[in-house]
Design a protein around this motif. Sequence first.
Motif, PDB file in Angstrom:
ATOM      1  N   PHE A 213       1.651   7.518   3.016  1.00  0.00           N
ATOM      2  CA  PHE A 213       1.033   6.386   3.704  1.00  0.00           C
ATOM      3  C   PHE A 213       1.744   6.115   5.034  1.00  0.00           C
ATOM      4  O   PHE A 213       2.975   6.134   5.119  1.00  0.00           O
ATOM      5  N   ALA A 214       0.945   5.859   6.088  1.00  0.00           N
ATOM      6  CA  ALA A 214       1.491   5.567   7.418  1.00  0.00           C
ATOM      7  C   ALA A 214       0.898   4.262   7.934  1.00  0.00           C
ATOM      8  O   ALA A 214      -0.269   3.941   7.673  1.00  0.00           O
ATOM      9  N   TYR A 215       1.685   3.536   8.710  1.00  0.00           N
ATOM     10  CA  TYR A 215       1.311   2.194   9.165  1.00  0.00           C
ATOM     11  C   TYR A 215       1.694   2.020  10.623  1.00  0.00           C
ATOM     12  O   TYR A 215       2.809   2.347  11.025  1.00  0.00           O
ATOM     13  N   ALA A 216       0.739   1.522  11.418  1.00  0.00           N
ATOM     14  CA  ALA A 216       1.012   1.130  12.806  1.00  0.00           C
ATOM     15  C   ALA A 216       0.531  -0.297  13.003  1.00  0.00           C
ATOM     16  O   ALA A 216      -0.494  -0.697  12.449  1.00  0.00           O
ATOM     17  N   ASN A 217       1.281  -1.068  13.790  1.00  0.00           N
ATOM     18  CA  ASN A 217       0.893  -2.446  14.095  1.00  0.00           C
ATOM     19  C   ASN A 217       0.921  -2.609  15.612  1.00  0.00           C
ATOM     20  O   ASN A 217       1.991  -2.590  16.231  1.00  0.00           O
ATOM     21  N   LEU A 218      -0.261  -2.746  16.207  1.00  0.00           N
ATOM     22  CA  LEU A 218      -0.411  -2.820  17.658  1.00  0.00           C
ATOM     23  C   LEU A 218      -0.480  -4.257  18.163  1.00  0.00           C
ATOM     24  O   LEU A 218      -0.572  -4.483  19.377  1.00  0.00           O
ATOM     25  N   ALA A 219      -0.434  -5.238  17.267  1.00  0.00           N
ATOM     26  CA  ALA A 219      -0.657  -6.634  17.631  1.00  0.00           C
ATOM     27  C   ALA A 219       0.464  -7.173  18.514  1.00  0.00           C
ATOM     28  O   ALA A 219       1.637  -6.860  18.310  1.00  0.00           O
ATOM     29  N   VAL A 220       0.079  -7.996  19.481  1.00  0.00           N
ATOM     30  CA  VAL A 220       1.040  -8.633  20.388  1.00  0.00           C
ATOM     31  C   VAL A 220       0.638 -10.095  20.557  1.00  0.00           C
ATOM     32  O   VAL A 220      -0.535 -10.406  20.811  1.00  0.00           O
ATOM     33  N   ARG A 221       1.620 -10.960  20.431  1.00  0.00           N
ATOM     34  CA  ARG A 221       1.372 -12.404  20.517  1.00  0.00           C
ATOM     35  C   ARG A 221       0.705 -12.797  21.835  1.00  0.00           C
ATOM     36  O   ARG A 221       0.903 -12.161  22.873  1.00  0.00           O
TER      37      ARG A 221
ATOM     38  N   GLY B  81       3.647   5.426  10.907  1.00  0.00           N
ATOM     39  CA  GLY B  81       4.791   6.023  10.239  1.00  0.00           C
ATOM     40  C   GLY B  81       4.985   5.392   8.878  1.00  0.00           C
ATOM     41  O   GLY B  81       4.376   4.357   8.568  1.00  0.00           O
ATOM     42  N   PRO B  82       5.831   5.987   8.040  1.00  0.00           N
ATOM     43  CA  PRO B  82       6.114   5.398   6.732  1.00  0.00           C
ATOM     44  C   PRO B  82       6.639   3.980   6.893  1.00  0.00           C
ATOM     45  O   PRO B  82       7.410   3.700   7.819  1.00  0.00           O
ATOM     46  N   PHE B  83       6.243   3.073   5.996  1.00  0.00           N
ATOM     47  CA  PHE B  83       6.634   1.681   6.164  1.00  0.00           C
ATOM     48  C   PHE B  83       8.146   1.510   6.207  1.00  0.00           C
ATOM     49  O   PHE B  83       8.674   0.739   6.995  1.00  0.00           O
ATOM     50  N   GLY B  84       8.867   2.252   5.370  1.00  0.00           N
ATOM     51  CA  GLY B  84      10.315   2.082   5.287  1.00  0.00           C
ATOM     52  C   GLY B  84      11.097   2.768   6.386  1.00  0.00           C
ATOM     53  O   GLY B  84      12.322   2.687   6.411  1.00  0.00           O
ATOM     54  N   VAL B  85      10.415   3.447   7.298  1.00  0.00           N
ATOM     55  CA  VAL B  85      11.099   4.143   8.393  1.00  0.00           C
ATOM     56  C   VAL B  85      10.838   3.386   9.687  1.00  0.00           C
ATOM     57  O   VAL B  85       9.704   3.133  10.064  1.00  0.00           O
ATOM     58  N   LEU B  86      11.908   2.995  10.376  1.00  0.00           N
ATOM     59  CA  LEU B  86      11.759   2.235  11.608  1.00  0.00           C
ATOM     60  C   LEU B  86      11.211   3.128  12.713  1.00  0.00           C
ATOM     61  O   LEU B  86      11.518   4.314  12.778  1.00  0.00           O
ATOM     62  N   PRO B  87      10.396   2.562  13.609  1.00  0.00           N
ATOM     63  CA  PRO B  87       9.871   3.356  14.732  1.00  0.00           C
ATOM     64  C   PRO B  87      10.993   3.972  15.546  1.00  0.00           C
ATOM     65  O   PRO B  87      12.040   3.344  15.769  1.00  0.00           O
ATOM     66  N   GLY B  88      10.805   5.213  15.942  1.00  0.00           N
ATOM     67  CA  GLY B  88      11.817   5.895  16.741  1.00  0.00           C
ATOM     68  C   GLY B  88      12.849   6.629  15.931  1.00  0.00           C
ATOM     69  O   GLY B  88      13.776   7.221  16.474  1.00  0.00           O
ATOM     70  N   THR B  89      12.741   6.579  14.582  1.00  0.00           N
ATOM     71  CA  THR B  89      13.654   7.330  13.725  1.00  0.00           C
ATOM     72  C   THR B  89      12.856   8.290  12.882  1.00  0.00           C
ATOM     73  O   THR B  89      11.628   8.235  12.822  1.00  0.00           O
ATOM     74  N   THR B  90      13.545   9.171  12.215  1.00  0.00           N
ATOM     75  CA  THR B  90      12.914  10.037  11.227  1.00  0.00           C
ATOM     76  C   THR B  90      13.278   9.530   9.845  1.00  0.00           C
ATOM     77  O   THR B  90      14.176   8.696   9.694  1.00  0.00           O
ATOM     78  N   SER B  91      12.607  10.047   8.821  1.00  0.00           N
ATOM     79  CA  SER B  91      12.923   9.600   7.470  1.00  0.00           C
ATOM     80  C   SER B  91      14.366   9.922   7.101  1.00  0.00           C
ATOM     81  O   SER B  91      15.001   9.214   6.342  1.00  0.00           O
TER      82      SER B  91
ATOM     83  N   LEU C 108       0.824  -1.209   0.000  1.00  0.00           N
ATOM     84  CA  LEU C 108       0.000   0.000   0.000  1.00  0.00           C
ATOM     85  C   LEU C 108       0.860   1.261   0.000  1.00  0.00           C
ATOM     86  O   LEU C 108       0.478   2.287  -0.572  1.00  0.00           O
ATOM     87  N   SER C 109       2.025   1.185   0.642  1.00  0.00           N
ATOM     88  CA  SER C 109       2.898   2.370   0.702  1.00  0.00           C
ATOM     89  C   SER C 109       3.538   2.681  -0.645  1.00  0.00           C
ATOM     90  O   SER C 109       3.982   3.811  -0.873  1.00  0.00           O
ATOM     91  N   GLN C 110       3.588   1.692  -1.555  1.00  0.00           N
ATOM     92  CA  GLN C 110       4.238   1.900  -2.849  1.00  0.00           C
ATOM     93  C   GLN C 110       3.562   3.004  -3.653  1.00  0.00           C
ATOM     94  O   GLN C 110       4.220   3.708  -4.415  1.00  0.00           O
ATOM     95  N   SER C 111       2.249   3.139  -3.500  1.00  0.00           N
ATOM     96  CA  SER C 111       1.508   4.088  -4.336  1.00  0.00           C
ATOM     97  C   SER C 111       1.032   5.311  -3.557  1.00  0.00           C
ATOM     98  O   SER C 111       0.245   6.093  -4.074  1.00  0.00           O
ATOM     99  N   ALA C 112       1.510   5.462  -2.319  1.00  0.00           N
ATOM    100  CA  ALA C 112       1.056   6.590  -1.503  1.00  0.00           C
ATOM    101  C   ALA C 112       2.227   7.107  -0.671  1.00  0.00           C
ATOM    102  O   ALA C 112       2.516   6.569   0.403  1.00  0.00           O
ATOM    103  N   PRO C 113       2.913   8.139  -1.126  1.00  0.00           N
ATOM    104  CA  PRO C 113       4.082   8.636  -0.387  1.00  0.00           C
ATOM    105  C   PRO C 113       3.776   9.055   1.039  1.00  0.00           C
ATOM    106  O   PRO C 113       4.661   9.011   1.904  1.00  0.00           O
TER     107      PRO C 113
END
Length: 299
Positions: free
Chosen positions: A81-89, A285-295, A74-79
């Motif tokens: 685009f932001a993604y969060a994943n709250l899931a925990v095993r 955050g953007p998919f290619g940016v790790l949490p806790g960092t900036t682009s 989804l991020s490929q076509s939307a500059p």
Amino acid sequence: GVTSANERIPRMSSPHDEETADQKMDAPPPASPDLHPWRRYVALGDSFTEGVGDPEPSLPGGNRGWADRVAEVLSQSAPDFAYANLAVRGKLIEQIMAEQLDTAVALKPDLVTISAGGNDVIRPGTDPDAIALRFEDAIARLSGSGATVVVFTGVDVGFSPVFRRLRGKVAIYNENVRAIAEKYDAIVADMWALKEVQDSRFWADDRLHPNALGHHEIARMVLRGLNVDAALRPLQPGPLPLITWRQARTEDLVWAREFLVPWVLRRIRHESSGDAITAKRPEPGPFGVLPGTTSGDAG
């Protein structure tokens, strides 16, 4: 009827080229700028959505999984685009509602996926109808936020000697999920109908979580439901290994020692595999940016 994304966005199509399992599962082809309308995706759930079974040390939490794969496409076509994943095993449905639901709504997503109740259903003595009532409470809340909501049925476990006895219970829960989806205009990602993963080659050694092949196939199913179905190529597993009855029984004993016994002990001790785990992407955050960092930090 249950909502299909056909009513939301135009269908995009292109040829599907097959790759074998030992070829790269990365690099979805460039997408059209008008491929989808979503700009903020939040995933809720347990180990299934966290990506357990699909290890990738370079990614947050050390796992990739179907939700990361969907977000990547989804991020490929939307500059923006932001993604969060709250899931925990290991989380039960009450824990998902208590720990993830308010956070998800506060993040103001326009796309939400939620897979919950599976850990409840596989526990002895639980009632799939009662679990579904709590699931409906979650869907009512998420649907009321205005987001597109994607829900999951449970996989048809008839192929699995370990979980086959739970098939009827899973089917009852699934019928509830489908009815809830119809009531709240949610999209159903139908794991029960996904015949491709009813094959041991799509599952990790613990027999409970999809492996990389399985998560890839599930991501393809979710994207089809969103009408972004040309973005990931199908992958073919290697041939089934030929093993003797004795080898199969040995594998069963190893599985029981390494996975079943620890699971039973956690139940006895009222522990969870997720007790010391936090969400791998708690903020959008953007998919290619790790949490806790900036682009800029991400390089």
